[in-house]
Design a protein around this motif. Sequence first.
Motif, PDB file in Angstrom:
ATOM      1  N   THR A 125      11.920   1.434  11.560  1.00 15.36           N
ATOM      2  CA  THR A 125      10.997   0.379  11.146  1.00 15.36           C
ATOM      3  C   THR A 125      10.636   0.602   9.690  1.00 15.36           C
ATOM      4  OG1 THR A 125      10.072   0.193  13.374  1.00 15.36           O
ATOM      5  CG2 THR A 125       8.783  -0.724  11.576  1.00 15.36           C
ATOM      6  N   THR A 126      10.935  -0.392   8.845  1.00 16.22           N
ATOM      7  CA  THR A 126      10.649  -0.279   7.428  1.00 16.22           C
ATOM      8  C   THR A 126       9.993  -1.581   6.953  1.00 16.22           C
ATOM      9  OG1 THR A 126      11.604   0.219   5.256  1.00 16.22           O
ATOM     10  CG2 THR A 126      12.975  -1.038   6.790  1.00 16.22           C
ATOM     11  N   ARG A 127       9.939  -1.807   5.657  1.00 15.33           N
ATOM     12  CA  ARG A 127       9.336  -3.009   5.091  1.00 15.33           C
ATOM     13  C   ARG A 127      10.315  -3.667   4.127  1.00 15.33           C
ATOM     14  NH1 ARG A 127       6.224  -1.519   8.393  1.00 15.33           N
ATOM     15  NH2 ARG A 127       3.934  -1.531   8.360  1.00 15.33           N
ATOM     16  N   LEU A 180       6.967 -12.375   1.086  1.00 11.34           N
ATOM     17  CA  LEU A 180       6.223 -11.761   2.183  1.00 11.34           C
ATOM     18  C   LEU A 180       6.632 -10.306   2.386  1.00 11.34           C
ATOM     19  CD1 LEU A 180       6.254 -14.485   4.967  1.00 11.34           C
ATOM     20  CD2 LEU A 180       4.227 -13.470   3.939  1.00 11.34           C
ATOM     21  N   ILE A 181       5.654  -9.445   2.629  1.00  9.86           N
ATOM     22  CA  ILE A 181       5.933  -8.058   2.994  1.00  9.86           C
ATOM     23  C   ILE A 181       5.908  -7.987   4.514  1.00  9.86           C
ATOM     24  CG2 ILE A 181       5.157  -5.674   2.835  1.00  9.86           C
ATOM     25  CD1 ILE A 181       3.912  -6.398   0.130  1.00  9.86           C
ATOM     26  N   SER A 182       7.092  -7.807   5.120  1.00 14.36           N
ATOM     27  CA  SER A 182       7.211  -7.867   6.574  1.00 14.36           C
ATOM     28  C   SER A 182       7.914  -6.629   7.112  1.00 14.36           C
ATOM     29  CB  SER A 182       8.003  -9.106   7.013  1.00 14.36           C
ATOM     30  OG  SER A 182       7.345 -10.296   6.643  1.00 14.36           O
ATOM     31  N   GLU A 183       7.666  -6.355   8.389  1.00 12.96           N
ATOM     32  CA  GLU A 183       8.389  -5.280   9.058  1.00 12.96           C
ATOM     33  C   GLU A 183       9.853  -5.662   9.220  1.00 12.96           C
ATOM     34  OE1 GLU A 183       6.919  -4.035  12.792  1.00 12.96           O
ATOM     35  OE2 GLU A 183       5.313  -2.803  11.953  1.00 12.96           O
ATOM     36  N   ASN A 229       0.827  -1.199   0.000  1.00 18.20           N
ATOM     37  CA  ASN A 229       0.000   0.000   0.000  1.00 18.20           C
ATOM     38  C   ASN A 229       0.864   1.252   0.000  1.00 18.20           C
ATOM     39  OD1 ASN A 229       0.758   0.628   2.722  1.00 18.20           O
ATOM     40  ND2 ASN A 229      -0.807  -0.774   3.491  1.00 18.20           N
ATOM     41  N   ALA A 230       0.205   2.394   0.008  1.00 22.62           N
ATOM     42  CA  ALA A 230       0.925   3.660  -0.146  1.00 22.62           C
ATOM     43  C   ALA A 230       1.913   3.903   0.982  1.00 22.62           C
ATOM     44  CB  ALA A 230      -0.086   4.808  -0.230  1.00 22.62           C
ATOM     45  N   ALA A 231       1.505   3.666   2.229  1.00 18.79           N
ATOM     46  CA  ALA A 231       2.401   3.911   3.355  1.00 18.79           C
ATOM     47  C   ALA A 231       3.621   2.992   3.309  1.00 18.79           C
ATOM     48  CB  ALA A 231       1.651   3.720   4.669  1.00 18.79           C
ATOM     49  N   GLU A 232       3.447   1.772   2.801  1.00 18.00           N
ATOM     50  CA  GLU A 232       4.561   0.825   2.726  1.00 18.00           C
ATOM     51  C   GLU A 232       5.546   1.182   1.620  1.00 18.00           C
ATOM     52  OE1 GLU A 232       2.310  -3.197   4.327  1.00 18.00           O
ATOM     53  OE2 GLU A 232       2.139  -2.608   2.231  1.00 18.00           O
ATOM     54  N   LEU A 233       5.124   1.984   0.658  1.00 22.86           N
ATOM     55  CA  LEU A 233       5.993   2.363  -0.455  1.00 22.86           C
ATOM     56  C   LEU A 233       6.681   3.708  -0.248  1.00 22.86           C
ATOM     57  CD1 LEU A 233       3.666   1.276  -3.396  1.00 22.86           C
ATOM     58  CD2 LEU A 233       5.828   0.203  -2.781  1.00 22.86           C
ATOM     59  N   ASN A 234       6.169   4.538   0.627  1.00 23.84           N
ATOM     60  CA  ASN A 234       6.717   5.880   0.832  1.00 23.84           C
ATOM     61  C   ASN A 234       8.110   5.789   1.469  1.00 23.84           C
ATOM     62  OD1 ASN A 234       7.218   8.551   1.308  1.00 23.84           O
ATOM     63  ND2 ASN A 234       5.586   8.819   2.823  1.00 23.84           N
ATOM     64  N   PRO A 235       9.169   6.207   0.778  1.00 26.25           N
ATOM     65  CA  PRO A 235      10.522   6.037   1.314  1.00 26.25           C
ATOM     66  C   PRO A 235      10.922   7.072   2.349  1.00 26.25           C
ATOM     67  CG  PRO A 235      10.619   7.082  -0.834  1.00 26.25           C
ATOM     68  CD  PRO A 235       9.178   6.745  -0.597  1.00 26.25           C
ATOM     69  N   GLY A 283       8.748   3.634   4.423  1.00 24.64           N
ATOM     70  CA  GLY A 283       8.371   2.573   3.507  1.00 24.64           C
ATOM     71  C   GLY A 283       9.542   2.182   2.626  1.00 24.64           C
ATOM     72  N   ASN A 284       9.236   1.360   1.623  1.00 21.95           N
ATOM     73  CA  ASN A 284      10.266   0.847   0.725  1.00 21.95           C
ATOM     74  C   ASN A 284       9.705   0.809  -0.689  1.00 21.95           C
ATOM     75  OD1 ASN A 284      12.168  -0.596  -0.708  1.00 21.95           O
ATOM     76  ND2 ASN A 284      12.203  -2.357   0.661  1.00 21.95           N
ATOM     77  N   PRO A 285      10.120   1.734  -1.564  1.00 23.97           N
ATOM     78  CA  PRO A 285       9.558   1.784  -2.925  1.00 23.97           C
ATOM     79  C   PRO A 285       9.954   0.591  -3.785  1.00 23.97           C
ATOM     80  CG  PRO A 285      11.387   3.319  -2.720  1.00 23.97           C
ATOM     81  CD  PRO A 285      11.126   2.792  -1.342  1.00 23.97           C
ATOM     82  N   ASN A 286      10.872  -0.243  -3.322  1.00 20.51           N
ATOM     83  CA  ASN A 286      11.304  -1.409  -4.096  1.00 20.51           C
ATOM     84  C   ASN A 286      10.550  -2.684  -3.734  1.00 20.51           C
ATOM     85  OD1 ASN A 286      13.414   0.039  -5.479  1.00 20.51           O
ATOM     86  ND2 ASN A 286      14.608  -0.051  -3.575  1.00 20.51           N
ATOM     87  N   LEU A 287       9.516  -2.569  -2.919  1.00 20.10           N
ATOM     88  CA  LEU A 287       8.756  -3.756  -2.536  1.00 20.10           C
ATOM     89  C   LEU A 287       8.097  -4.417  -3.744  1.00 20.10           C
ATOM     90  CD1 LEU A 287       6.919  -2.626   0.731  1.00 20.10           C
ATOM     91  CD2 LEU A 287       8.784  -4.282   0.549  1.00 20.10           C
TER      92      LEU A 287
END
Length: 683
Positions: free
Chosen positions: A501-503, A486-489, A430-436, A449-453
Motif C-alpha cells: 500500500t503506497t500513495r 489527488l493523493i490516493s492510496e 504529510n511525513a508518512a506519505e513521503l517516507n519511501p 510512502g512516495n517522495p515524488n508526491l
Amino acid sequence: MKADPATSNDTVADTLNKVPSLAVDPDGAVTVRGKSNVQILMDGKPSAMMQGDNRAAALNALPAADLESVEVINNPGAQFGNEGGGGPIINLVMRRERSPGGFAVVNANVGSSGRYNSSAFGSYTTGRMSVQGSLHRRHDGRDTSGETVRERIDPVTGAVSRSTQLSDGDSRNDSAGFNGSATYNLGERDVVGVSASYNEFTNDGDSLERYRSTGAGGVVDNEYDRTTVREAVNKNYSLGGRLDHKGSLPGEVFKLDLRLSGTDADSDVRFASRYAVRPPGALDSLTRQDNATDTRVADFTGDYERPLGTGLLKLGYKLARTGNSFDTMFFDTDTLTLAESVNRSRTNRFELDDTTVALYGSYQYRVDSQWSMLGGLRAEYNELDMHQVTTGIHATNSSTDLIPSAFVTYGLSDDTTLRLSYAHRIRRPNAAELNPFVIYRDELNVSSGNPNLKPSESDSLEIGMETKLGKVETNLRLYARHDTDLISERRLLLEDDVLLTTRENAGSSRSAGVEFTFSGRATDKLTLNASGNVGYSEQTVLGSANPGDGRRSAVSVTGRARVGYQIDAKNNLQLSLNAQGKQLFGEGYRKPTNTADLSYRRNLTQALSFVLNISDLFDSQKIETVTETASLREQSLRRFNGRVVFAGLSYRFGSFAGGRGPGGPGGPGRAGPGFGGGPPPGR
C-alpha cells in the motif's frame, strides 16, 4: 445544539459524529462530506496531537466535556493555512468559563466490560485574572473481528488465485491528561494568556490471524496462523502564550500567539507465525518490531484588524515549523535460542522538516444594510526537507503559492441570510506519505510512502441560506468541489501474495451536493435536530483495466437525526440516528453504514444528575470496503463489539444562575457545530 445528555461520557470522536456531514469511523479516520483531507485545529491553532496517526488516538480518548463548541469551516478564509490537511477545517474550541467566582463540574462513569471514565473542569475568575483547567481519565477497549477475501488476477492468462484472512482481536486503551490556561488583564488595552496541556494514551492488544491461500487450480499452497501482541504509548504536550492589544481606534486589535506542541509515540509489536501448509522456503518465525515516531510543531502568528473606510481590514503573518522523525527497528528471533538479531532490510530512520512562512490580507466591505463582501489573499511559502537517514538520501523541495478566497452575504430579511463562498486550498503530503521506506505490517501487507508526491489542489464553491421556518432553525447549502492531483492510496501485488500500500497522485475528482439542517422544538417537550447530505462524486480510478474507462462515480446519501424528549422537569431522553453513505476512494469504495445511540439524563438535585448512555444500540458498527482493479479484487469486512453501556453521575459546583443547571443551556459539555466560510466566531 444545547447540552447533550451523553456529553459527560462521550469522547471528542462521539461529538464529531453528531455534526452534520462530518464522520469519524471506529479507527479515528475523519471525513467531511466524504473527503478525508481534513485539517483539525484546537482553538484555531495546529497541534501535533491532531496530525498524522496521532489524532485518531486523541479523538477517541479526549472527553467531549472539555469542548465549548465544534466549528466546521468548509471554505476557509485567507487567515487559515494549509498545513495538516489543506481541505475543510474542524476547529475544536476548548471550554472556557468567564463568569466571576468559582465554577466546577465533575463527571464519573462506569461501563460494560470493565470500562470507566472520569473528567473534571474548573475555573476561577476574580479581578483581572481568570484561571481554568481540566483533568480526564479513561479506560476503554474494543473487540474486533474481520474477514478479507482477496483475488489475484494474472495479467497475462487471467487466472485467479484466492486467499482468505480471518482475524480476531481485542485492545485495551487507557488515557489520562490535563489542560490549563490563565489570562491576566494588564490594563484597559492588554491581555496576556498562557496555556499548557499533557495527554498520554496507551494501547495494548492481542490478535490472531488465520490465513489460507489457493492457487489458480484451487489447491491450498499456503496456510498459517499468526499471533500479534502490541504495546504502545503516545505522549503529547503543548505550551502556548498570547498577547491581545486593543488599539486606539474602535475595533482595532493586534494579537500575537505562540504555540509549541509535540508528540512522542512508541510501540512494541511481537509476531509469531506457525505454518500448517508451508510454501517453499517459509519457516515458523518469531519477530519483533519497535516503532518510534516524534512530531514537533512550532506555530507563531500575528493578526491585526482595524476599521478602514466602511469596512474591516485584517492582516497577518504565520511562521510555522513541523519536525517529524520515524524510527523503525525490526528483529528476528532464533526459535531455538531465542536470541534476537536486527533485520537490516526492515530497519530504517526517516526525518522530515516542514517550514511555512505566510502573509495574508482580507477586507470586509459592507455595501449597504443588506449586502456585504469579504475578499482575501494568502501568500504561502513552503519548504520540505527530507532525509532518509538509513540510505543517506537527502532532498529539499520548496514552493510559493497564492491562495484566494471570497465571501458574499445578503440579508434577505431579519430571519433569512444568503451566503456565497469560494476558497482555493492546497493539500500537501504529510511525513508518512513521503517516507519511501517499505514498512512491514504483516506477512501479507506492507506499506510505504512516495517522495515524488505533488500537492493536491482544490477549488470549492458554496451557496447557502440560513432562515427560520416557524421556530425551526434551517440551513440549506449547495456545494461543488474540484480536486486535482489527488493523493490516493495505491495497492500493488508483490510476490507471494504480499500487498504493498503506497500513495500516488491519482488524477482528479469532482463532487457536488445539497446539505441541510433543521433544528428546533416541535412541541414544548419534543426537540428535533435533523441533517442530511445528498452528494454526487466522481473521481479517477486507479489500476483500471481499461484506460478509456478511468472514472468511478457514486451518489451518496448521509443523514442524521436527534430526537430529544423532555419527559418532565427532571427527566430527559434522547435518541440519535446516524447513516453514512457510500464513499469512493482511488481503487474502490466503502459501503454505507448506520448506527444508533440512546441517552437518558435525570436531574437528581440542582447540582447532581444521573446519566445513562447506550452507544451503537443495534451493534451495527462496521467498516466494509471493496477494491476493484485490473489485477486485484478484494472485499474486506471488519466488525466491532460496538454496543457499550455507560452509567454515571455529573456534579456541578458554583452558580446556577441563568438556567445553567445540569442539562440546561450552557450546561455540562456544551458542544455544537458552527458553520460558515469565514473565520470561526471569537478568533
